[in-house]
Scaffold this motif. Sequence first.
Motif, PDB file in Angstrom:
ATOM      1  N   GLU A 104       0.826  -1.209   0.000  1.00  0.00           N
ATOM      2  CA  GLU A 104       0.000   0.000   0.000  1.00  0.00           C
ATOM      3  C   GLU A 104       0.862   1.262   0.000  1.00  0.00           C
ATOM      4  O   GLU A 104       0.407   2.332  -0.420  1.00  0.00           O
ATOM      5  N   LEU A 105       2.115   1.101   0.472  1.00  0.00           N
ATOM      6  CA  LEU A 105       3.062   2.214   0.455  1.00  0.00           C
ATOM      7  C   LEU A 105       3.906   2.211  -0.816  1.00  0.00           C
ATOM      8  O   LEU A 105       4.905   2.926  -0.916  1.00  0.00           O
ATOM      9  N   ASP A 106       3.497   1.381  -1.793  1.00  0.00           N
ATOM     10  CA  ASP A 106       4.154   1.306  -3.096  1.00  0.00           C
ATOM     11  C   ASP A 106       5.559   0.721  -3.044  1.00  0.00           C
ATOM     12  O   ASP A 106       6.388   0.998  -3.926  1.00  0.00           O
ATOM     13  N   VAL A 107       5.850  -0.092  -2.030  1.00  0.00           N
ATOM     14  CA  VAL A 107       7.137  -0.792  -1.994  1.00  0.00           C
ATOM     15  C   VAL A 107       7.053  -1.961  -2.967  1.00  0.00           C
ATOM     16  O   VAL A 107       6.061  -2.696  -2.983  1.00  0.00           O
ATOM     17  N   ASP A 108       8.081  -2.131  -3.788  1.00  0.00           N
ATOM     18  CA  ASP A 108       8.039  -3.193  -4.788  1.00  0.00           C
ATOM     19  C   ASP A 108       8.201  -4.564  -4.144  1.00  0.00           C
ATOM     20  O   ASP A 108       8.727  -4.705  -3.032  1.00  0.00           O
ATOM     21  N   LEU A 109       7.754  -5.592  -4.854  1.00  0.00           N
ATOM     22  CA  LEU A 109       7.721  -6.952  -4.306  1.00  0.00           C
ATOM     23  C   LEU A 109       9.106  -7.484  -3.999  1.00  0.00           C
ATOM     24  O   LEU A 109       9.303  -8.194  -3.005  1.00  0.00           O
ATOM     25  N   ALA A 110      10.093  -7.161  -4.837  1.00  0.00           N
ATOM     26  CA  ALA A 110      11.456  -7.648  -4.597  1.00  0.00           C
ATOM     27  C   ALA A 110      12.002  -7.106  -3.280  1.00  0.00           C
ATOM     28  O   ALA A 110      12.651  -7.836  -2.508  1.00  0.00           O
ATOM     29  N   THR A 111      11.741  -5.832  -3.003  1.00  0.00           N
ATOM     30  CA  THR A 111      12.198  -5.239  -1.737  1.00  0.00           C
ATOM     31  C   THR A 111      11.447  -5.850  -0.565  1.00  0.00           C
ATOM     32  O   THR A 111      12.037  -6.116   0.493  1.00  0.00           O
ATOM     33  N   ILE A 112      10.146  -6.080  -0.746  1.00  0.00           N
ATOM     34  CA  ILE A 112       9.360  -6.700   0.331  1.00  0.00           C
ATOM     35  C   ILE A 112       9.906  -8.079   0.662  1.00  0.00           C
ATOM     36  O   ILE A 112      10.006  -8.454   1.848  1.00  0.00           O
ATOM     37  N   ARG A 113      10.277  -8.831  -0.354  1.00  0.00           N
ATOM     38  CA  ARG A 113      10.838 -10.165  -0.107  1.00  0.00           C
ATOM     39  C   ARG A 113      12.096 -10.077   0.745  1.00  0.00           C
ATOM     40  O   ARG A 113      12.299 -10.873   1.661  1.00  0.00           O
ATOM     41  N   ARG A 114      12.929  -9.053   0.466  1.00  0.00           N
ATOM     42  CA  ARG A 114      14.158  -8.888   1.257  1.00  0.00           C
ATOM     43  C   ARG A 114      13.855  -8.488   2.701  1.00  0.00           C
ATOM     44  O   ARG A 114      14.555  -8.880   3.630  1.00  0.00           O
ATOM     45  N   VAL A 115      12.791  -7.719   2.892  1.00  0.00           N
ATOM     46  CA  VAL A 115      12.379  -7.360   4.256  1.00  0.00           C
ATOM     47  C   VAL A 115      11.885  -8.594   4.996  1.00  0.00           C
ATOM     48  O   VAL A 115      12.270  -8.854   6.144  1.00  0.00           O
ATOM     49  N   LEU A 116      11.031  -9.373   4.332  1.00  0.00           N
ATOM     50  CA  LEU A 116      10.480 -10.573   4.967  1.00  0.00           C
ATOM     51  C   LEU A 116      11.567 -11.597   5.269  1.00  0.00           C
ATOM     52  O   LEU A 116      11.466 -12.345   6.252  1.00  0.00           O
ATOM     53  N   ASP A 117      12.591 -11.617   4.437  1.00  0.00           N
ATOM     54  CA  ASP A 117      13.714 -12.546   4.678  1.00  0.00           C
ATOM     55  C   ASP A 117      14.761 -11.934   5.587  1.00  0.00           C
ATOM     56  O   ASP A 117      15.842 -12.519   5.774  1.00  0.00           O
ATOM     57  N   ARG A 118      14.469 -10.744   6.133  1.00  0.00           N
ATOM     58  CA  ARG A 118      15.327 -10.043   7.088  1.00  0.00           C
ATOM     59  C   ARG A 118      16.680  -9.632   6.496  1.00  0.00           C
ATOM     60  O   ARG A 118      17.672  -9.475   7.201  1.00  0.00           O
ATOM     61  N   GLU A 119      16.698  -9.438   5.187  1.00  0.00           N
ATOM     62  CA  GLU A 119      17.891  -8.894   4.550  1.00  0.00           C
ATOM     63  C   GLU A 119      17.897  -7.368   4.649  1.00  0.00           C
ATOM     64  O   GLU A 119      18.957  -6.737   4.569  1.00  0.00           O
ATOM     65  N   LEU A 120      16.731  -6.787   4.772  1.00  0.00           N
ATOM     66  CA  LEU A 120      16.570  -5.348   4.968  1.00  0.00           C
ATOM     67  C   LEU A 120      15.650  -5.117   6.148  1.00  0.00           C
ATOM     68  O   LEU A 120      14.709  -5.891   6.373  1.00  0.00           O
ATOM     69  N   SER A 121      15.910  -4.018   6.878  1.00  0.00           N
ATOM     70  CA  SER A 121      15.016  -3.678   7.974  1.00  0.00           C
ATOM     71  C   SER A 121      13.869  -2.822   7.444  1.00  0.00           C
ATOM     72  O   SER A 121      14.003  -2.138   6.424  1.00  0.00           O
ATOM     73  N   VAL A 122      12.754  -2.868   8.146  1.00  0.00           N
ATOM     74  CA  VAL A 122      11.622  -2.033   7.767  1.00  0.00           C
ATOM     75  C   VAL A 122      12.000  -0.554   7.828  1.00  0.00           C
ATOM     76  O   VAL A 122      11.584   0.248   6.990  1.00  0.00           O
ATOM     77  N   ALA A 123      12.834  -0.191   8.796  1.00  0.00           N
ATOM     78  CA  ALA A 123      13.256   1.209   8.945  1.00  0.00           C
ATOM     79  C   ALA A 123      14.038   1.678   7.720  1.00  0.00           C
ATOM     80  O   ALA A 123      13.845   2.796   7.224  1.00  0.00           O
ATOM     81  N   ASP A 124      14.946   0.821   7.213  1.00  0.00           N
ATOM     82  CA  ASP A 124      15.724   1.180   6.032  1.00  0.00           C
ATOM     83  C   ASP A 124      14.810   1.391   4.827  1.00  0.00           C
ATOM     84  O   ASP A 124      14.953   2.353   4.071  1.00  0.00           O
ATOM     85  N   VAL A 125      13.876   0.469   4.658  1.00  0.00           N
ATOM     86  CA  VAL A 125      12.955   0.561   3.526  1.00  0.00           C
ATOM     87  C   VAL A 125      12.078   1.811   3.651  1.00  0.00           C
ATOM     88  O   VAL A 125      11.837   2.526   2.669  1.00  0.00           O
ATOM     89  N   ALA A 126      11.618   2.083   4.860  1.00  0.00           N
ATOM     90  CA  ALA A 126      10.760   3.249   5.078  1.00  0.00           C
ATOM     91  C   ALA A 126      11.493   4.537   4.734  1.00  0.00           C
ATOM     92  O   ALA A 126      10.928   5.443   4.111  1.00  0.00           O
ATOM     93  N   ALA A 127      12.775   4.611   5.108  1.00  0.00           N
ATOM     94  CA  ALA A 127      13.551   5.816   4.834  1.00  0.00           C
ATOM     95  C   ALA A 127      13.715   6.032   3.335  1.00  0.00           C
ATOM     96  O   ALA A 127      13.540   7.153   2.822  1.00  0.00           O
ATOM     97  N   VAL A 128      14.042   4.967   2.616  1.00  0.00           N
ATOM     98  CA  VAL A 128      14.242   5.074   1.173  1.00  0.00           C
ATOM     99  C   VAL A 128      12.946   5.477   0.478  1.00  0.00           C
ATOM    100  O   VAL A 128      12.928   6.355  -0.390  1.00  0.00           O
ATOM    101  N   HIS A 129      11.844   4.848   0.875  1.00  0.00           N
ATOM    102  CA  HIS A 129      10.582   5.129   0.211  1.00  0.00           C
ATOM    103  C   HIS A 129      10.003   6.484   0.615  1.00  0.00           C
ATOM    104  O   HIS A 129       9.269   7.094  -0.158  1.00  0.00           O
ATOM    105  N   ALA A 130      10.344   6.949   1.789  1.00  0.00           N
ATOM    106  CA  ALA A 130       9.923   8.302   2.174  1.00  0.00           C
ATOM    107  C   ALA A 130      10.602   9.326   1.270  1.00  0.00           C
ATOM    108  O   ALA A 130       9.974  10.288   0.817  1.00  0.00           O
ATOM    109  N   ASP A 131      11.900   9.106   0.993  1.00  0.00           N
ATOM    110  CA  ASP A 131      12.619  10.005   0.085  1.00  0.00           C
ATOM    111  C   ASP A 131      12.022   9.951  -1.314  1.00  0.00           C
ATOM    112  O   ASP A 131      11.854  10.984  -1.975  1.00  0.00           O
TER     113      ASP A 131
END
Length: 323
Positions: free
Chosen positions: A61-88
């Motif tokens: 819903e925040l327009d994060v792409d599926l590939a990035t979501i997969r990395r978050v779910l697999d704990r390769e990326l933190s939600v905070a990191d993704v949130a910062a990038v997508h906020a920018d």
Amino acid sequence: MDATTLFSIGELSRRTGLPVRTIRFYSDAGVVAPTTRTPAGYRLYDLDALLRLELLRTLRELDVDLATIRRVLDRELSVADVAAVHADAMDARIRVLQLRRSVLRAVAAGGAGPEEITLMHRLTQLSGEERRRLTDDFIEGTFGTRGTLGDLGDLGTSGAADADPAAAAMVRAALPDLCDDPSREQVAAWVELAELVGDEDFRARMRRTAGRQAAGRPLDIESAAGDELMEFTRQKVTEERESGTDPRSERGAAVIDDLVHRFAEVFARTPDREFREWMARQFEEAHDPLVDRYWRLVWIVNGWQVVPDLIPVYPWLIRALRT
């Protein structure tokens, strides 16, 4: 509910609000794999799958792409990191939308034609860095080395010029900087300004006028006329401007006739039309209407208060001389 609770795909749909076909797609893609299957082959999901789906839905819903979501779910990326990038990224998108809205408002208010609309949209779509490059090229092409407008080459080309550090510094100190959410007036001013700075004739006029302004040199006519006559002229024209006298009016004509006769006496000339035109050209060296237009556009683009002419006396005086 505990960690051993299993959910059918229909139950997951009810709890997450996602359609069954969407959950099945994510399951087939391996983003949210089923925990096990029933003897009949139906998929069953545990609590971790439910939580993954809820996080996935939020990020989508925040327009994060599926590939990035997969990395978050697999704990390769933190939600905070993704949130910062997508906020920018969202900030950049908002800026683009704000500029588009401003363009549409300018078009709606001004009745622009197809070519003007295209140019307006093109120029406002430039990034902040590209806009700075455009103005930097104007400074270099006017006061320093030869520059180009790069992707905007069809808007004009700059020419080589002898460096004038003082004039360049004066102009650079007040460069136009279009804000993220400009008004329609600022958009229109930016478009006009972008075309103006690419014009070779304007650059030559800016070079001449800004050089004199930066150096603070008096005009030849000022030096020859003397301090007393120049002070009288400035005082008289200032009074007429402040009282709202039109330089083309009968009152304006009377004032300028008196001044022309005073100058003609000092220069031992006949106060005729030729002499009036000569005076107008002399005063134009310190006040170029096109350069004045540039400064007004800069004030508008930057959201500054539009102040009177840089040299208040001369615009009125020149118009009156040529009436």
